[in-house]
Write an enzyme that holds these catalytic residues in place. Sequence first.
Site, short mmCIF file in Angstrom:
data_model
loop_
_atom_site.label_atom_id
_atom_site.label_comp_id
_atom_site.label_asym_id
_atom_site.label_seq_id
_atom_site.Cartn_x
_atom_site.Cartn_y
_atom_site.Cartn_z
N LYS A 69 0.84 -1.20 0.00
CA LYS A 69 0.00 0.00 0.00
C LYS A 69 0.88 1.25 0.00
O LYS A 69 0.60 2.22 -0.70
CB LYS A 69 -0.93 -0.01 1.22
CG LYS A 69 -2.05 -1.02 1.06
CD LYS A 69 -2.81 -1.30 2.35
CE LYS A 69 -3.75 -2.48 2.13
NZ LYS A 69 -4.42 -2.95 3.35
N ASP A 99 -11.64 2.39 3.55
CA ASP A 99 -11.80 0.94 3.42
C ASP A 99 -13.28 0.55 3.33
O ASP A 99 -13.59 -0.62 3.09
CB ASP A 99 -11.16 0.25 4.64
CG ASP A 99 -9.97 -0.62 4.23
OD1 ASP A 99 -9.82 -0.88 3.03
OD2 ASP A 99 -9.22 -1.02 5.13
N GLN A 151 -5.35 -1.80 9.50
CA GLN A 151 -5.00 -3.08 8.88
C GLN A 151 -5.46 -4.24 9.78
O GLN A 151 -5.15 -4.26 10.97
CB GLN A 151 -3.48 -3.13 8.67
CG GLN A 151 -2.98 -4.38 7.98
CD GLN A 151 -3.47 -4.50 6.54
OE1 GLN A 151 -3.42 -3.54 5.77
NE2 GLN A 151 -3.96 -5.67 6.17
#
Length: 294
Positions: A52, A119, A96
């Site tokens: 990322k 997200d 995450q």
Amino acid sequence: MAKIIDGKELAKKIRQNLKIECDELKEKGITPKLAVIMVGDNAASKVYVKNKSKACNEIGIEYQEYILGNETTQKELLDLIKELNKKEEINGILLQSPIPTQLNINEAFKTITYSKDVDGFTPSSVGKLCIGEETFISCTPYGVMKMFEEYNIDLNGKDVVILGRSNIVGKPLIQCCLQKNATVTVCHSKTKNLKDHTKRADVIIAAIGQSKFVKEDMIKEGAVVIDVGINRSEDGKLTGDVDFENVQKKASYITPVPGGVGPMTIAMLMNNVIQATKEQYKAKNNYKLIYQYK
Ligand code: NDP
């Protein structure tokens, strides 16, 4: 023989377009910035986070990593998220997963402010997706839908069978496919006679985390097969949830692992960061206009 859906190539094209959008923002003095929180030292997470950061660099998005220890408390995690919510220079917040088991990940997702939810995991994003409103869509399902779009795979009236019902992949995929007028069946670990479902599917999306689970005899001739799974074998090789070598002989389209859904997930995350930045900029300017008018 199936046509290969090249996620790597499509993701590259998307990133190139995003770089142009990012440059345009920078010309206006705006630099998009993503904050990534990682808790604990999960080896796979480290790889994902590195990828990322690499994509951010390539596009010109600023990237800030917050690494918390294994013993982090719920309060410490929520306090960090609240702090990032307030920081105007941060446009997107990503937590995450997985995180250590003493922590409640849903509470953490709920704390992320909607406008920075790149997200698509907050209840607001999930709810909006369910009622068909425009919102941040979870990056993997979003990437899968982009693949259908790019390869002109029309889901209208098709039987789509999704394997896996996780909050981050399976569940948002249900809504995405429904919006495209597919008839959706969701299978999970308690599903009986799973093969009966997969055998009649026009489209199968496998997201269960079981290496080479979907075999040739589980699909019908000409099915579209999307492999979300990422499994690492003992020799370190990556495999998907689909027995690619054999299934490709029968499918009409298939995604490889690696080089399929994985790169698309990252590209759609980058897309969400750029869109979040634009929306925040618009909202701030609208506010200024209203304020000046008063
Ligand atoms: P989860 O572990 O959260 O969920 C797995 C799902 O699969 C569950 O719903 C589970 O059922 C179901 N399942 C497990 N075994 C079986 C089985 N034998 N038969 C039927 N259903 C089964 O996984 P994720 O959704 O997070 O991830 C799934 C896979 O996708 C993993 O390999 C992961 O690494 C990969 N992934 C890839 C991404 C990418 O960018 N390509 C992004 C995210 C994930 P139940 O609910 O009953 O337990």
